[in-house]
Design a protein around this motif. Sequence first.
Motif, PDB file in Angstrom:
ATOM      1  N   TYR A 169       6.081  -5.268   5.124  1.00 25.34           N
ATOM      2  CA  TYR A 169       6.482  -4.891   3.766  1.00 25.34           C
ATOM      3  C   TYR A 169       6.991  -6.106   3.009  1.00 25.34           C
ATOM      4  O   TYR A 169       6.607  -6.340   1.857  1.00 25.34           O
ATOM      5  CB  TYR A 169       7.557  -3.811   3.876  1.00 25.34           C
ATOM      6  CG  TYR A 169       8.247  -3.446   2.581  1.00 25.34           C
ATOM      7  CD1 TYR A 169       7.593  -2.691   1.613  1.00 25.34           C
ATOM      8  CD2 TYR A 169       9.571  -3.830   2.343  1.00 25.34           C
ATOM      9  CE1 TYR A 169       8.239  -2.325   0.433  1.00 25.34           C
ATOM     10  CE2 TYR A 169      10.220  -3.475   1.174  1.00 25.34           C
ATOM     11  CZ  TYR A 169       9.543  -2.729   0.226  1.00 25.34           C
ATOM     12  OH  TYR A 169      10.188  -2.385  -0.935  1.00 25.34           O
ATOM     13  N   CYS A 171       0.145 -13.696   3.033  1.00 23.82           N
ATOM     14  CA  CYS A 171      -0.197 -12.454   2.342  1.00 23.82           C
ATOM     15  C   CYS A 171      -1.709 -12.261   2.317  1.00 23.82           C
ATOM     16  O   CYS A 171      -2.477 -13.141   2.674  1.00 23.82           O
ATOM     17  CB  CYS A 171       0.382 -12.451   0.930  1.00 23.82           C
ATOM     18  SG  CYS A 171      -0.230 -13.763  -0.109  1.00 23.82           S
ATOM     19  N   HIS A 194       3.932  -8.530   2.246  1.00 26.03           N
ATOM     20  CA  HIS A 194       2.772  -8.122   1.455  1.00 26.03           C
ATOM     21  C   HIS A 194       3.086  -7.311   0.205  1.00 26.03           C
ATOM     22  O   HIS A 194       2.270  -7.273  -0.718  1.00 26.03           O
ATOM     23  CB  HIS A 194       1.815  -7.310   2.340  1.00 26.03           C
ATOM     24  CG  HIS A 194       1.428  -7.993   3.605  1.00 26.03           C
ATOM     25  ND1 HIS A 194       0.902  -9.264   3.625  1.00 26.03           N
ATOM     26  CD2 HIS A 194       1.510  -7.600   4.908  1.00 26.03           C
ATOM     27  CE1 HIS A 194       0.658  -9.621   4.890  1.00 26.03           C
ATOM     28  NE2 HIS A 194       1.026  -8.635   5.671  1.00 26.03           N
ATOM     29  N   ASP A 195       4.229  -6.649   0.171  1.00 24.32           N
ATOM     30  CA  ASP A 195       4.474  -5.699  -0.912  1.00 24.32           C
ATOM     31  C   ASP A 195       5.550  -6.142  -1.897  1.00 24.32           C
ATOM     32  O   ASP A 195       5.536  -5.716  -3.055  1.00 24.32           O
ATOM     33  CB  ASP A 195       4.888  -4.334  -0.333  1.00 24.32           C
ATOM     34  CG  ASP A 195       3.835  -3.748   0.588  1.00 24.32           C
ATOM     35  OD1 ASP A 195       2.643  -3.905   0.274  1.00 24.32           O
ATOM     36  OD2 ASP A 195       4.197  -3.155   1.621  1.00 24.32           O
ATOM     37  N   ASP A 197       5.803   3.214  -3.703  1.00 26.43           N
ATOM     38  CA  ASP A 197       4.410   3.670  -3.708  1.00 26.43           C
ATOM     39  C   ASP A 197       4.218   4.823  -2.719  1.00 26.43           C
ATOM     40  O   ASP A 197       3.213   4.890  -2.008  1.00 26.43           O
ATOM     41  CB  ASP A 197       3.469   2.511  -3.381  1.00 26.43           C
ATOM     42  CG  ASP A 197       2.037   2.782  -3.794  1.00 26.43           C
ATOM     43  OD1 ASP A 197       1.816   3.714  -4.602  1.00 26.43           O
ATOM     44  OD2 ASP A 197       1.134   2.073  -3.315  1.00 26.43           O
ATOM     45  N   LYS A 222       5.638   2.106 -12.351  1.00 29.18           N
ATOM     46  CA  LYS A 222       4.841   0.888 -12.197  1.00 29.18           C
ATOM     47  C   LYS A 222       4.734   0.182 -13.545  1.00 29.18           C
ATOM     48  O   LYS A 222       4.473   0.799 -14.575  1.00 29.18           O
ATOM     49  CB  LYS A 222       3.451   1.221 -11.669  1.00 29.18           C
ATOM     50  CG  LYS A 222       2.693  -0.007 -11.161  1.00 29.18           C
ATOM     51  CD  LYS A 222       1.454   0.404 -10.405  1.00 29.18           C
ATOM     52  CE  LYS A 222       0.732  -0.797  -9.820  1.00 29.18           C
ATOM     53  NZ  LYS A 222       1.525  -1.522  -8.815  1.00 29.18           N
ATOM     54  N   PHE A 257       6.871   5.006  -9.025  1.00 26.50           N
ATOM     55  CA  PHE A 257       6.416   3.967  -8.108  1.00 26.50           C
ATOM     56  C   PHE A 257       7.526   3.533  -7.154  1.00 26.50           C
ATOM     57  O   PHE A 257       7.297   3.281  -5.970  1.00 26.50           O
ATOM     58  CB  PHE A 257       5.903   2.762  -8.900  1.00 26.50           C
ATOM     59  CG  PHE A 257       5.223   1.737  -8.037  1.00 26.50           C
ATOM     60  CD1 PHE A 257       4.036   2.044  -7.400  1.00 26.50           C
ATOM     61  CD2 PHE A 257       5.762   0.482  -7.848  1.00 26.50           C
ATOM     62  CE1 PHE A 257       3.402   1.113  -6.585  1.00 26.50           C
ATOM     63  CE2 PHE A 257       5.143  -0.454  -7.050  1.00 26.50           C
ATOM     64  CZ  PHE A 257       3.951  -0.135  -6.414  1.00 26.50           C
ATOM     65  N   THR A 272       5.804  -5.186 -12.241  1.00 25.58           N
ATOM     66  CA  THR A 272       6.975  -4.361 -11.958  1.00 25.58           C
ATOM     67  C   THR A 272       8.079  -5.265 -11.435  1.00 25.58           C
ATOM     68  O   THR A 272       7.895  -5.968 -10.435  1.00 25.58           O
ATOM     69  CB  THR A 272       6.644  -3.279 -10.914  1.00 25.58           C
ATOM     70  OG1 THR A 272       5.493  -2.548 -11.327  1.00 25.58           O
ATOM     71  CG2 THR A 272       7.809  -2.315 -10.728  1.00 25.58           C
ATOM     72  N   ASN A 311       1.131 -12.062  -4.740  1.00 26.53           N
ATOM     73  CA  ASN A 311       0.492 -10.897  -5.359  1.00 26.53           C
ATOM     74  C   ASN A 311       1.194  -9.597  -4.944  1.00 26.53           C
ATOM     75  O   ASN A 311       0.544  -8.638  -4.518  1.00 26.53           O
ATOM     76  CB  ASN A 311      -0.989 -10.846  -4.984  1.00 26.53           C
ATOM     77  CG  ASN A 311      -1.836 -10.199  -6.067  1.00 26.53           C
ATOM     78  OD1 ASN A 311      -1.355  -9.903  -7.152  1.00 26.53           O
ATOM     79  ND2 ASN A 311      -3.090  -9.961  -5.760  1.00 26.53           N
ATOM     80  N   PRO A 312       2.524  -9.534  -5.107  1.00 28.34           N
ATOM     81  CA  PRO A 312       3.262  -8.357  -4.643  1.00 28.34           C
ATOM     82  C   PRO A 312       3.152  -7.185  -5.612  1.00 28.34           C
ATOM     83  O   PRO A 312       2.729  -7.335  -6.764  1.00 28.34           O
ATOM     84  CB  PRO A 312       4.710  -8.877  -4.588  1.00 28.34           C
ATOM     85  CG  PRO A 312       4.765  -9.856  -5.724  1.00 28.34           C
ATOM     86  CD  PRO A 312       3.405 -10.534  -5.734  1.00 28.34           C
ATOM     87  N   ASP A 313       3.567  -6.019  -5.138  1.00 28.38           N
ATOM     88  CA  ASP A 313       3.606  -4.845  -6.004  1.00 28.38           C
ATOM     89  C   ASP A 313       4.834  -4.880  -6.909  1.00 28.38           C
ATOM     90  O   ASP A 313       4.800  -4.367  -8.036  1.00 28.38           O
ATOM     91  CB  ASP A 313       3.648  -3.570  -5.153  1.00 28.38           C
ATOM     92  CG  ASP A 313       2.378  -3.378  -4.348  1.00 28.38           C
ATOM     93  OD1 ASP A 313       1.295  -3.690  -4.874  1.00 28.38           O
ATOM     94  OD2 ASP A 313       2.462  -2.928  -3.192  1.00 28.38           O
ATOM     95  N   VAL A 314       5.930  -5.451  -6.400  1.00 25.46           N
ATOM     96  CA  VAL A 314       7.199  -5.512  -7.121  1.00 25.46           C
ATOM     97  C   VAL A 314       7.832  -6.874  -6.861  1.00 25.46           C
ATOM     98  O   VAL A 314       7.748  -7.391  -5.740  1.00 25.46           O
ATOM     99  CB  VAL A 314       8.182  -4.413  -6.644  1.00 25.46           C
ATOM    100  CG1 VAL A 314       9.476  -4.452  -7.458  1.00 25.46           C
ATOM    101  CG2 VAL A 314       7.547  -3.039  -6.704  1.00 25.46           C
TER     102      VAL A 314
END
Length: 237
Positions: A82, A113, A85-86, A67, A32, A3, A190, A156-159
Motif C-alpha cells: 500500500y 512502483c 503503490h497507492d 478505494d 477522488k 474514495f 487527490t 503515480n499514487p492514488d493519494v
Amino acid sequence: MAFVEMKDVYKRYRTGEVVTAASDGINFTIEKGEFAIIVGPSGAGKTTVLNILGGMDTADEGQVLVDGNDIVQYTPKQLIGYRRHDIGFVFQFYNLVQNLTALENVELAAQICHDPIPAAEALEAVGLGHRLDNFPAQLSGGQKQRVAIIRSLAMNPDVILFDEPTSALDPEMVGEVLSVMKELAEAGMTMVVVTHEMGFAREVANRVMFINEGTIAEEGTPEEVFGAPKSLSLIHI
C-alpha cells in the motif's frame, strides 16, 4: 462510496498509566480529486490521522477505507505494498537521500512502483530541469521540497499526503512549494494536507477539517470553516 473514508477511528498512546487518545473517533470522507486540508492546534492529532491514512501507523479501532479497501485489516506485507503503490507521502523535512542527486532521488522512488512517471520529465515540469545532477546539499529548502513532492508524484499514487510541507522553509521559499501543490490540485490529484497556511487553504482546498483534541470539531468548505467558525480554537490558530 467516497474514495477515502475514516469511520470511528481511534488511536491511543500509553505513557506509564496515562492514556492519550490522539484520535478519538475520527470520521470523514474525501472524494477522488478533492484537495482536503487538515488544520488544528499543535498536539491535536493531525499527524496521527495522516500517519494512519498513510499506513505508517495503525488504528486501534475503526475503519480506514481507501478505494473500498479497509487498510486497518491489512497484514504488514499488504501495508508495505500500500505504501509503495497507492500512497505518496511528503514530509516536513524532505527525507531525501543525501548522497543521491535530485534525479536519482526521484528515480529511486519510481523503482518500487508499478507505473512510474519519468523522473526527469517530472522534475522539468516544476522548474528543476537544471538541477537534475545536484545533491540535496546543493539545493535550497524550497527546491528540496519540490524534489520530495515530485518523488511522491513519480510513483503515480492514488493519494498524496503532505505533513506540514512548508513549515521548515524560509518564508521566501514557501510560495514556490505551494505553487506546485496548487498545480497538482488543479490537475485533479487527490491530496490531504496538514498545514498552517490558512491563506492557501482558503484559496485551493475543496474541504477543510479542523481537528482539536483528537476529534473533528469543524468540517466544510473553506468559506464555511473560515468564514463563520463555530470553534474559538480555530479562530485563534
